[in-house]
Design an enzyme around this catalytic site. Structure first.
Site, PDB file in Angstrom:
ATOM      1  N   ARG A 186       0.830  -1.218   0.000  1.00 24.75           N
ATOM      2  CA  ARG A 186       0.000   0.000   0.000  1.00 24.75           C
ATOM      3  C   ARG A 186       0.859   1.261   0.000  1.00 24.75           C
ATOM      4  O   ARG A 186       0.407   2.338   0.357  1.00 24.75           O
ATOM      5  CB  ARG A 186      -0.921   0.007   1.196  1.00 24.75           C
ATOM      6  CG  ARG A 186      -0.191  -0.203   2.517  1.00 24.75           C
ATOM      7  CD  ARG A 186      -1.130   0.064   3.619  1.00 24.75           C
ATOM      8  NE  ARG A 186      -0.594  -0.383   4.890  1.00 24.75           N
ATOM      9  CZ  ARG A 186      -1.195  -0.147   6.037  1.00 24.75           C
ATOM     10  NH1 ARG A 186      -2.313   0.520   6.047  1.00 24.75           N
ATOM     11  NH2 ARG A 186      -0.668  -0.584   7.155  1.00 24.75           N
TER      12      ARG A 186
ATOM     13  N   ARG B 175       5.574  10.077   2.991  1.00 27.19           N
ATOM     14  CA  ARG B 175       6.724   9.812   3.858  1.00 27.19           C
ATOM     15  C   ARG B 175       8.015  10.058   3.092  1.00 27.19           C
ATOM     16  O   ARG B 175       8.061   9.897   1.865  1.00 27.19           O
ATOM     17  CB  ARG B 175       6.748   8.355   4.324  1.00 27.19           C
ATOM     18  CG  ARG B 175       5.446   7.786   4.802  1.00 27.19           C
ATOM     19  CD  ARG B 175       5.652   6.478   5.546  1.00 27.19           C
ATOM     20  NE  ARG B 175       5.933   5.323   4.707  1.00 27.19           N
ATOM     21  CZ  ARG B 175       6.045   4.081   5.170  1.00 27.19           C
ATOM     22  NH1 ARG B 175       5.953   3.847   6.477  1.00 27.19           N
ATOM     23  NH2 ARG B 175       6.283   3.075   4.369  1.00 27.19           N
TER      24      ARG B 175
ATOM     25  N   ASP C 125      10.792  -7.129   7.656  1.00 26.47           N
ATOM     26  CA  ASP C 125      10.374  -6.222   6.573  1.00 26.47           C
ATOM     27  C   ASP C 125      10.138  -4.803   7.090  1.00 26.47           C
ATOM     28  O   ASP C 125      10.018  -3.875   6.297  1.00 26.47           O
ATOM     29  CB  ASP C 125       9.102  -6.751   5.880  1.00 26.47           C
ATOM     30  CG  ASP C 125       7.988  -7.067   6.858  1.00 26.47           C
ATOM     31  OD1 ASP C 125       8.190  -7.969   7.692  1.00 26.47           O
ATOM     32  OD2 ASP C 125       6.939  -6.420   6.806  1.00 26.47           O
TER      33      ASP C 125
ATOM     34  N   ASP D 241       7.891   2.353   9.435  1.00 19.04           N
ATOM     35  CA  ASP D 241       6.644   1.592   9.467  1.00 19.04           C
ATOM     36  C   ASP D 241       5.985   1.621  10.851  1.00 19.04           C
ATOM     37  O   ASP D 241       5.904   0.618  11.565  1.00 19.04           O
ATOM     38  CB  ASP D 241       6.877   0.149   8.993  1.00 19.04           C
ATOM     39  CG  ASP D 241       7.032   0.094   7.472  1.00 19.04           C
ATOM     40  OD1 ASP D 241       7.295   1.151   6.865  1.00 19.04           O
ATOM     41  OD2 ASP D 241       6.908  -0.993   6.893  1.00 19.04           O
TER      42      ASP D 241
END
Ligand code: AMP
Ligand code: MG
Length: 478
Positions: free
Chosen positions: A92, A170, A246, A256
């Site tokens: 996404r 971001r 990840d 994240d």
């Protein structure tokens, strides 16, 4: 420069197409700008005074493509909760390209080749959290991705309930993850693995590019940075919540942001992520998990560097971590020099904080003004006798300082933030935003970026967290 004058480049697309998938963002209906961060605009060389709302809305919504931009999603794999998942990737997130060494990425901008069952969207609540928290971490000196702006929309996204969709833009110096290397290792594409390592060297470690043992030196640096970043998390009571490989940045950043938390009451085994039933990613496990993740990275790099050499580098992780943590805690306590009992002093402090259910942020802030009178400190704990005894030891240790009390206090007030964005504070901004009022998001951005300053209208957010809001756990759904 105006935002629309920005030219992007896309060096990642010079790699083999297996590394990425070119994909155009899917716009949200009726985008509305919630917030823009002027300091992130400056990173890109864009003049904040010339930022236009409609241009930002269009950029974040994917309807304005800057010159040179070729949007793409990156392919990676990763260990999630200890188990290898062979293909993840940006499900996404869509990269737009880079400027001034910053890679621009939209999160929540629609499906990609790597979306699996997901809708490619992000909800407002988690987007506000990521937007504010990355800026808060940066202001605390903790390596992190940054954020330029945040939009929302009328479009609803299905989670446990229908929620408003949102997109954050971001920025990161690199979006390469430990899991990026794992993907090429586990699919036996060792040529591509080498290309990825060369790319990371050029992008983020140019000092080692072309050097003999360049890969090994790069790994050493990744080990060091990861250890240092996690030491910083520990020192401020930050729990990331989803330290899957990840979500581990290959340049040691915090990335994240999901169900993270700044702890309210200090609790060593605190787990912010309520799907983490085993506590794999609890606060006190974070340093260990950092090591475990680096082991996975070392294994993935083994076709490029002798594994024993990687192992030797990996074994320095503990030293890097401890040295940085000790340094940070000395600064938090305003201690000069090194004393052999320091680690014991720190350990006993955290036991005392835990036993007394003490809120970390106001505690260290109050300690920053300490000059012998313990009343204000003892008022923060349910176990005053233990803290009182600890203060006797602290007083003794302070005798080793040579600078004046005023100098110590001044330094501590620049080290121990008055404000951390605890979950209950973020939740208030989220609740207001879901009702269409974005004022608190913008006020919190100012507080996040100036955590050591006084913000008179927000004094209440610097106090211990109200009992009913303490140490909440969040779901992974975002
Ligand atoms: P995270 O734990 O948020 O870092 O996500 C783990 C993986 O799931 C990543 O590959 C994400 O891109 C993917 N993912 C998470 N949420 C979604 C979504 N709503 N749609 C598509 N992919 C998603
Ligand atoms: Mg992730």
């Amino acid at each position: 420069m105006k935002l629309t004058d920005l030219t992007l480049n896309t060096p990642y697309l010079s790699l083999d197409p297996i590394f990425y998938h070119e994909v155009i963002p899917t716009p949200l209906k009726n985008p509305t700008l919630i917030s823009v961060n002027p300091s992130a605009a400056e990173l890109l060389g864009v003049d904040p005074a010339q930022l236009e709302t409609d241009e930002l809305e269009a950029l974040l919504n994917g309807t304005l493509l800057l010159e040179g931009s070729r949007p793409y999603a990156m392919c990676y794999a990763g260990h999630q909760f200890g188990y290898y998942v062979p293909r993840l990737g940006d499900g996404r997130a869509i990269n737009l390209g880079s400027a001034e060494g910053w890679n621009l990425q939209l999160k929540g901008s629609g499906q990609t080749l790597y979306s699996r069952q997901g809708d490619g969207r992000a909800v407002l609540r988690s987007s506000i959290r990521e937007y504010l928290m990355s800026e808060a971490m940066h202001a605390l000196g903790i390596p992190t991705s940054r954020a330029l702006a945040l939009i929302t929309s009328d479009e609803k996204v299905a989670r446990e309930r229908w929620e408003r969709g949102a997109i954050v833009l971001r920025l990161s110096r690199s979006w390469i993850r430990f899991g990026s290397f794992e993907y090429f290792f586990h699919t036996h594409r060792h040529d591509q693995l080498e290309h990825l390592a060369d790319f990371l060297l050029r992008e983020s470690f140019p000092q080692f590019a072309g050097e003999e043992d360049g890969y090994l030196k790069m790994f050493r640096e990744i080990v060091k940075r990861t250890a240092h970043t996690i030491a910083q998390w520990q020192s401020v009571g930050f729990n990331h919540g989803v330290m899957n490989t990840d979500n581990m940045s290959a340049i040691g950043l915090t990335i994240d942001y999901g169900p993270f938390a700044f702890m309210d009451t200090f609790e060593s085994g605190y787990i912010c992520n309520h799907t983490d039933t085993q506590g794999r990613y609890s606060y006190d496990n974070q340093p260990r998990i950092g090591y475990w993740n680096l082991e996975r990275l070392a294994h993935a790099l083994s076709p490029l560097v002798t594994e024993t050499k990687l192992k030797t580098e990996l074994e320095k992780y503990g030293e890097y971590f401890t040295a940085r943590l000790m340094e940070l805690l000395r600064a938090k306590l305003g201690l000069e020099g090194v004393d052999e009992n320091d680690s014991d002093l720190f350990r006993s402090l955290f036991t005392v904080l835990e036993n007394g259910r003490v809120d970390m942020t106001p505690f260290f802030r109050t300690l920053s003004r300490y000059e012998g009178d313990r009343k204000a400190l003892l008022a923060l704990t349910l176990a005053p006798n233990q803290l009182d005894e600890w203060c006797d030891r602290y007083d003794k240790r302070l005798e080793l300082n040579t600078a004046s009390t005023e100098v110590r206090q001044e330094k501590m007030l620049r080290t121990n933030p008055k404000y951390t964005l605890k979950n209950y504070i973020l939740q208030q901004a989220i609740d207001a935003s879901e009702g269409g009022d974005f004022t608190l998001v913008n006020d919190l951005l100012t507080i996040a970026q100036n955590p050591y300053d006084e913000h008179h209208d927000f004094e209440h957010f610097s106090l211990p967290t109200p009992h009913e809001f303490k140490n909440l756990r969040l779901s992974c759904s975002s």
